[in-house]
Design an enzyme around this catalytic site. Structure first.
Site, PDB file in Angstrom:
ATOM      1  N   SER A 108       0.793  -1.272  -0.031  1.00  0.00           N
ATOM      2  CA  SER A 108      -0.034  -0.098  -0.019  1.00  0.00           C
ATOM      3  C   SER A 108       0.832   1.276   0.117  1.00  0.00           C
ATOM      4  O   SER A 108       2.027   1.179   0.579  1.00  0.00           O
ATOM      5  CB  SER A 108      -0.942  -0.066   1.356  1.00  0.00           C
ATOM      6  OG  SER A 108      -1.437   1.340   1.354  1.00  0.00           O
ATOM      7  N   SER A 109       0.259   2.295  -0.416  1.00  0.00           N
ATOM      8  CA  SER A 109       1.210   3.657  -0.404  1.00  0.00           C
ATOM      9  C   SER A 109       1.368   4.322   0.886  1.00  0.00           C
ATOM     10  O   SER A 109       2.241   4.932   1.133  1.00  0.00           O
ATOM     11  CB  SER A 109       0.487   4.633  -1.330  1.00  0.00           C
ATOM     12  OG  SER A 109      -0.784   4.954  -0.865  1.00  0.00           O
ATOM     13  N   CYS A 110       0.507   3.616   1.865  1.00  0.00           N
ATOM     14  CA  CYS A 110       1.045   4.184   3.277  1.00  0.00           C
ATOM     15  C   CYS A 110       2.096   3.524   3.866  1.00  0.00           C
ATOM     16  O   CYS A 110       2.310   3.992   5.225  1.00  0.00           O
ATOM     17  CB  CYS A 110      -0.464   3.974   3.956  1.00  0.00           C
ATOM     18  SG  CYS A 110      -0.606   2.192   4.395  1.00  0.00           S
ATOM     19  N   TYR A 137      -1.568  -0.564   9.883  1.00  0.00           N
ATOM     20  CA  TYR A 137      -1.470  -1.343   8.592  1.00  0.00           C
ATOM     21  C   TYR A 137      -0.201  -1.186   7.976  1.00  0.00           C
ATOM     22  O   TYR A 137      -0.001  -2.332   7.211  1.00  0.00           O
ATOM     23  CB  TYR A 137      -2.780  -0.636   8.015  1.00  0.00           C
ATOM     24  CG  TYR A 137      -3.021  -0.991   6.436  1.00  0.00           C
ATOM     25  CD1 TYR A 137      -3.646  -2.354   6.184  1.00  0.00           C
ATOM     26  CD2 TYR A 137      -3.029  -0.370   5.453  1.00  0.00           C
ATOM     27  CE1 TYR A 137      -4.006  -2.799   5.115  1.00  0.00           C
ATOM     28  CE2 TYR A 137      -3.154  -0.602   4.125  1.00  0.00           C
ATOM     29  CZ  TYR A 137      -3.694  -2.004   4.253  1.00  0.00           C
ATOM     30  OH  TYR A 137      -4.028  -2.515   2.639  1.00  0.00           O
ATOM     31  N   LYS A 141       2.268  -4.293   6.499  1.00  0.00           N
ATOM     32  CA  LYS A 141       2.548  -4.305   4.952  1.00  0.00           C
ATOM     33  C   LYS A 141       4.024  -4.170   4.538  1.00  0.00           C
ATOM     34  O   LYS A 141       4.562  -4.947   3.632  1.00  0.00           O
ATOM     35  CB  LYS A 141       1.813  -3.114   4.138  1.00  0.00           C
ATOM     36  CG  LYS A 141       0.103  -3.233   3.995  1.00  0.00           C
ATOM     37  CD  LYS A 141       0.139  -4.580   3.158  1.00  0.00           C
ATOM     38  CE  LYS A 141      -1.437  -4.678   2.805  1.00  0.00           C
ATOM     39  NZ  LYS A 141      -1.882  -6.002   2.305  1.00  0.00           N
ATOM     40  N   HIS A 180     -13.059   3.802   2.249  1.00  0.00           N
ATOM     41  CA  HIS A 180     -12.227   5.072   1.898  1.00  0.00           C
ATOM     42  C   HIS A 180     -13.009   5.977   1.246  1.00  0.00           C
ATOM     43  O   HIS A 180     -14.331   5.789   0.997  1.00  0.00           O
ATOM     44  CB  HIS A 180     -11.551   4.400   0.828  1.00  0.00           C
ATOM     45  CG  HIS A 180     -10.241   3.402   1.049  1.00  0.00           C
ATOM     46  ND1 HIS A 180     -10.462   2.153   1.062  1.00  0.00           N
ATOM     47  CD2 HIS A 180      -8.965   3.442   1.855  1.00  0.00           C
ATOM     48  CE1 HIS A 180      -9.218   1.537   1.646  1.00  0.00           C
ATOM     49  NE2 HIS A 180      -8.555   2.217   2.250  1.00  0.00           N
TER      50      HIS A 180
HETATM   51  O1  GFB Z   1      -9.667   7.390   1.774  1.00  0.00           O
HETATM   52  P1  GFB Z   1      -9.291   7.727   3.027  1.00  0.00           P
HETATM   53  O2  GFB Z   1     -10.490   7.106   4.177  1.00  0.00           O
HETATM   54  O3  GFB Z   1      -7.836   7.372   3.649  1.00  0.00           O
HETATM   55  O4  GFB Z   1      -9.477   9.287   3.420  1.00  0.00           O
HETATM   56  P2  GFB Z   1      -6.358   7.788   3.524  1.00  0.00           P
HETATM   57  C1  GFB Z   1      -8.765  10.065   2.414  1.00  0.00           C
HETATM   58  C2  GFB Z   1      -9.116  11.685   2.733  1.00  0.00           C
HETATM   59  O5  GFB Z   1     -10.523  11.845   2.523  1.00  0.00           O
HETATM   60  C3  GFB Z   1      -8.754  11.967   4.361  1.00  0.00           C
HETATM   61  C4  GFB Z   1     -11.033  12.585   3.459  1.00  0.00           C
HETATM   62  O6  GFB Z   1      -8.312  13.229   4.401  1.00  0.00           O
HETATM   63  C5  GFB Z   1     -10.304  12.134   4.688  1.00  0.00           C
HETATM   64  O7  GFB Z   1     -10.593  12.890   6.009  1.00  0.00           O
HETATM   65  N1  GFB Z   1     -12.635  12.350   3.441  1.00  0.00           N
HETATM   66  C6  GFB Z   1     -13.412  13.053   3.500  1.00  0.00           C
HETATM   67  C7  GFB Z   1     -13.244  11.199   3.718  1.00  0.00           C
HETATM   68  N2  GFB Z   1     -14.684  12.728   3.457  1.00  0.00           N
HETATM   69  C8  GFB Z   1     -14.689  11.330   3.725  1.00  0.00           C
HETATM   70  C9  GFB Z   1     -15.455  10.158   3.747  1.00  0.00           C
HETATM   71  O8  GFB Z   1     -16.738  10.547   3.965  1.00  0.00           O
HETATM   72  N3  GFB Z   1     -15.134   9.101   4.194  1.00  0.00           N
HETATM   73  C10 GFB Z   1     -13.705   8.827   4.386  1.00  0.00           C
HETATM   74  N4  GFB Z   1     -13.188   7.539   4.502  1.00  0.00           N
HETATM   75  N5  GFB Z   1     -12.693  10.127   4.252  1.00  0.00           N
HETATM   76  C11 GFB Z   1      -5.927   5.294   3.742  1.00  0.00           C
HETATM   77  C12 GFB Z   1      -5.227   4.465   4.966  1.00  0.00           C
HETATM   78  O9  GFB Z   1      -5.720   6.602   4.376  1.00  0.00           O
HETATM   79  O10 GFB Z   1      -5.266   4.955   2.566  1.00  0.00           O
HETATM   80  C13 GFB Z   1      -5.155   3.096   4.418  1.00  0.00           C
HETATM   81  O11 GFB Z   1      -6.012   4.580   6.127  1.00  0.00           O
HETATM   82  C14 GFB Z   1      -4.572   2.772   3.012  1.00  0.00           C
HETATM   83  O12 GFB Z   1      -4.256   2.352   5.359  1.00  0.00           O
HETATM   84  C15 GFB Z   1      -5.509   3.765   1.961  1.00  0.00           C
HETATM   85  O13 GFB Z   1      -3.314   3.205   3.047  1.00  0.00           O
HETATM   86  C16 GFB Z   1      -5.076   3.690   0.750  1.00  0.00           C
HETATM   87  O14 GFB Z   1      -6.081   7.795   2.160  1.00  0.00           O
HETATM   88  O15 GFB Z   1      -6.128   9.034   4.299  1.00  0.00           O
END
Ligand code: GFB
Length: 322
Positions: A108-110, A137, A141, A180
């Site tokens: 993962s990119s994280c 996570y 990875k 996500h």
């Molecule tokens: O996709 P996401 O949940 O994960 O959130 P990450 C990306 C961004 O979108 C964050 C915003 O800045 C969230 O605050 N966001 C805005 C939202 N509205 C929403 C919403 O309704 N739901 C969600 N979920 N986010 C993940 C990692 O990070 O990326 C995992 O936690 C994994 O480990 C994945 O690596 C690819 O991009 O921040």
């Protein structure tokens, strides 16, 4: 990898695993092995070893993982660390032990440090502290990458690893707590439009930058690597293009046809400020993405409208990477 080789796709019901199976079938591969989580609990070492001993798959795509968005990663921290270590240890070690020809591990990119130079080059691994919301996570990875490298170094096992950027597509998790950002926003805007709600609440500030790759492109890249790459070094998979969460939110609202207000809930975390992959190595090998973001989101909106169910999806589902 020939069309009759046996190929095990772990996590075949998830976002990436389902796309890998579909793409393998389209390319004429006929001997694809899958197991649901009910049939085989990948966290149980003895069961996984028995499965590999019986089936002895020649090629293995390890697309099984406990995955989720920022909230799920930050809340189920122990589960994300323990279960992902267990799942990947069992699959990777059994593949080696029972004679698989080659394995592809999905990271993962994280895995990259929170403040690593952008775009994220493969060399940035382990050069600084991780983003706290997904540290468990990411650590799992990173351990998977290192296990693949070590099995290659010590035993000559052909294990390769790839690091996909944030993925989206059909068969994603649309649960509003654990998903996500992209599937969450698609669902929020569709439901707000249908109920004529005056506002949609998005998380954080909207300022973070993210890169998004359609799962069909991701699967295509992974099969390409299985066929064409055998290096010890892991490779990034992405588009090399980024968008702010605010601009993404507006794009999804426009595609869905929602014209109400978007309110930002800054009590929710932003996560890492920027996550853009350096995809130079992948481009050099000859692979590029085909599905652009607007087109990809439009197709997922159509897919969701046709297939949606509002059941709560646990983040324990077999879902691939990211
Ligand atoms: O996709 P996401 O949940 O994960 O959130 P990450 C990306 C961004 O979108 C964050 C915003 O800045 C969230 O605050 N966001 C805005 C939202 N509205 C929403 C919403 O309704 N739901 C969600 N979920 N986010 C993940 C990692 O990070 O990326 C995992 O936690 C994994 O480990 C994945 O690596 C690819 O991009 O921040």
């Amino acid at each position: 990898m020939t069309h009759t080789n046996s190929i095990y796709v772990a996590g075949h019901r998830g976002l990436v695993g389902s796309a890998i199976v579909q793409r393998l079938r389209e390319q004429g591969y006929t001997n694809i092995i899958t197991r649901t989580s009910k049939e085989l609990d990948l966290r149980r070492q003895a069961d996984v070893e028995r499965f590999f001993e019986q089936e002895r798959p020649e090629y293995v795509f390890d697309a099984a993982a406990k995955v989720g968005g920022i909230y799920a990663n930050n809340t189920y921290r122990a589960d994300f660390l323990y279960e992902n270590l267990a799942i990947q240890n069992n699959i990777i070690h059994s593949a080696y032990r029972f004679g698989a020809t080659k394995l592809l591990f999905l990271g993962s990119s994280c895995i990259y440090p929170k403040l690593a130079p952008q775009p994220l080059h493969e060399d940035a691994l382990l050069t600084g502290p991780l983003e706290p919301t997904n540290e468990p996570y990411a650590i799992a990875k990173i351990a998977g990458i290192k296990l693949c490298e070590a099995l290659r170094d010590q035993y000559g096992f052909q294990a390769i690893s790839c690091m996909p950027t944030n993925l989206y597509g059909p068969n994603d998790n649309f649960d509003l707590q654990t998903s996500h950002v992209l599937p969450a926003l698609i669902r929020k805007f569709i439901e707000a439009k249908e109920s004529s709600a005056p506002e949609v609440i998005a998380w954080g500030t909207g300022s973070p930058l993210r890169e998004f790759l359609h799962s069909h492109d991701a699967a295509d890249a992974m099969i390409f690597l299985m066929q064409n790459y055998d290096g010890r070094e892991f490779l990034n998979i992405g588009t090399g293009q980024e968008i702010s969460i605010k601009a993404l939110t507006e794009l999804i609202a426009e595609i869905v046809g929602y014209s109400g207000t978007i309110t930002w809930d800054s009590t929710k975390p932003d996560g890492t400020p920027r996550k853009l992959m350096d995809v130079g190595k992948l481009h050099h090998l000859g692979w590029r993405h085909k599905i652009e973001l607007r087109e990809g989101i439009t197709s997922v909106v159509e897919w969701y409208l046709q297939t949606r169910t509002f059941e709560q999806k646990e983040p324990t589902k077999e879902i691939s990477h990211a």
